[in-house]
Design an enzyme around this catalytic site. Structure first.
Site, mmCIF file in Angstrom:
data_model
loop_
_atom_site.group_PDB
_atom_site.id
_atom_site.type_symbol
_atom_site.label_atom_id
_atom_site.label_comp_id
_atom_site.label_asym_id
_atom_site.label_seq_id
_atom_site.Cartn_x
_atom_site.Cartn_y
_atom_site.Cartn_z
ATOM 1 N N HIS A 126 60.017 78.651 44.145
ATOM 2 C CA HIS A 126 60.140 78.910 42.715
ATOM 3 C C HIS A 126 58.846 79.551 42.421
ATOM 4 C CE1 HIS A 126 63.666 76.618 42.729
ATOM 5 N NE2 HIS A 126 63.248 75.354 42.996
ATOM 6 N N ASP A 163 68.626 76.469 50.159
ATOM 7 C CA ASP A 163 68.017 75.355 49.500
ATOM 8 C C ASP A 163 69.156 75.325 48.211
ATOM 9 O OD1 ASP A 163 65.055 73.758 48.450
ATOM 10 O OD2 ASP A 163 66.421 74.234 46.846
ATOM 11 N N HIS A 165 68.648 74.893 45.210
ATOM 12 C CA HIS A 165 68.086 75.770 44.057
ATOM 13 C C HIS A 165 67.840 77.230 44.405
ATOM 14 C CE1 HIS A 165 66.779 71.450 43.457
ATOM 15 N NE2 HIS A 165 67.464 71.633 42.525
ATOM 16 N N ASP A 249 68.093 70.182 50.154
ATOM 17 C CA ASP A 249 68.509 69.299 49.082
ATOM 18 C C ASP A 249 70.113 69.550 48.493
ATOM 19 O OD1 ASP A 249 67.683 71.801 48.299
ATOM 20 O OD2 ASP A 249 66.266 71.146 46.765
HETATM 21 ZN ZN LIG Z 1 65.497 72.693 46.010
#
Ligand SMILES: [Zn+2]
Length: 312
Positions: A126, A163, A165, A249
């Site tokens: 991120h 992931d 995200h 995740d």
């Molecule tokens: Zn994540």
């Protein structure tokens, strides 16, 4: 040549994010505990070196680097954005995370190991060129990709991010970088609210492939996203070096998102990505830990992921 090498560093346990933060040292403790099993006994371990400033500045501005290092407190825990915190050891931990990613690239690029897994924190995907975000300080996967290109001369470097995200930071850093590829499967309408299918990369820069999937996504649509979109696009790109943003995740037990994957799905996606690396990248794979916040599920996923890496 060993098949797989694992990078970590004890200071990554001392990156204190405050009480009750999901991105905590117990994540790495759970991984270390499962890697103590006899089946992993002969997997070599390396201590992560700190990244050089030159390595970091391939992905970030000098201002960002100075801001991060300048924000590290002498004691206590400081909030840099709503969910990104730093404490006295965080600067060193972040440099070791990025440094491990580059050292793993060196190890695999020079043929000393076939592939590598980097078990460090803070995670990276991120972190944008000019901003910390979502528990991430430096964009480790993008730093690794640019290191593979600029220090080793690889022409076609792919980052695949499973992931749950979207890796907004990796995508942003690589966006205008030629010879790079970024693909992500992730939960739509969830943090960081980027990664729409229309985001396809800058002119002359990265090939970007985003497959947002709805909350509740389980094994079948997840695998279909790879079989129908990500793997064909990756094969068309023909990477000569493969980097994985390995977040776990998307597991059904994870509290941070709403996918329903099981350990077998992570094993499957690892095997499929390694198959592409065998075809065009001389088996060169560097896998970097990103998310994964339910520590038992995380440890089981990492163990399964490394078992596949050990098959090369
Ligand atoms: Zn994540």
């Amino acid at each position: 040549m060993s098949s797989t090498v694992i990078y970590s560093h004890p200071v990554c346990l001392e990156h204190d994010t405050g009480e009750f933060h999901p991105e905590c040292a117990d994540r790495l403790r759970a991984i270390a505990h499962i890697l103590d099993r006899e089946e992993f006994m002969y997997v070599p371990r390396e201590e992560a070196p700190a990244a050089t400033v030159e390595q970091i500045l391939r992905a970030h501005s000098r201002v960002h680097f100075d801001n991060v290092m300048g924000a590290i407190p002498d004691d206590g825990c400081v909030e840099l954005d709503g969910d990104t915190f730093v404490s006295p050891k965080s600067g060193d931990a972040a440099l070791r995370s990025a440094g491990a990613a580059c050292a793993a690239v060196d190890e695999v690029a020079t043929g000393r190991s076939r592939n590598a897994f980097v078990a460090t924190r803070p995670p990276g995907h991120h972190a944008e060129r000019e901003a910390v975000m979502g528990f991430c300080l430096f964009s480790n996967a993008a730093i690794a990709a640019l290191h593979a290109r600029h220090a080793h001369g690889f022409k076609s470097v792919a980052v695949i991010d499973f992931d749950v995200h979207h890796g907004n930071g990796t995508q942003q850093v690589l966006w205008d970088q030629p010879g790079t590829f970024y693909a992500s499967s992730h939960q739509a309408d969830a943090f960081p609210y980027t990664g729409l299918a229309e985001e396809t990369g800058g002119p002359g820069g990265a090939v970007v492939v985003n497959v947002p999937l709805p909350a509740g996504t389980g094994s079948e649509p997840f695998r279909a996203a790879y079989v129908e979109t990500i793997l064909p696009r990756l094969r068309a790109f023909a990477p000569d070096f493969v980097i994985l943003s390995a977040g776990f995740d998307a597991h059904a037990a994870d509290p941070m998102a709403h996918f329903r994957l099981q350990v077998a799905d992570f094993e499957w996606v690892t095997r499929e990505l390694l198959a592409v690396a065998r075809e065009t990248a001389g088996r060169r794979v560097v896998s970097l830990l990103e998310g994964g916040y339910e520590t038992r599920a995380l440890a089981a996923c990492v163990a399964a992921h490394i078992r596949v890496l050990m098959e090369g």
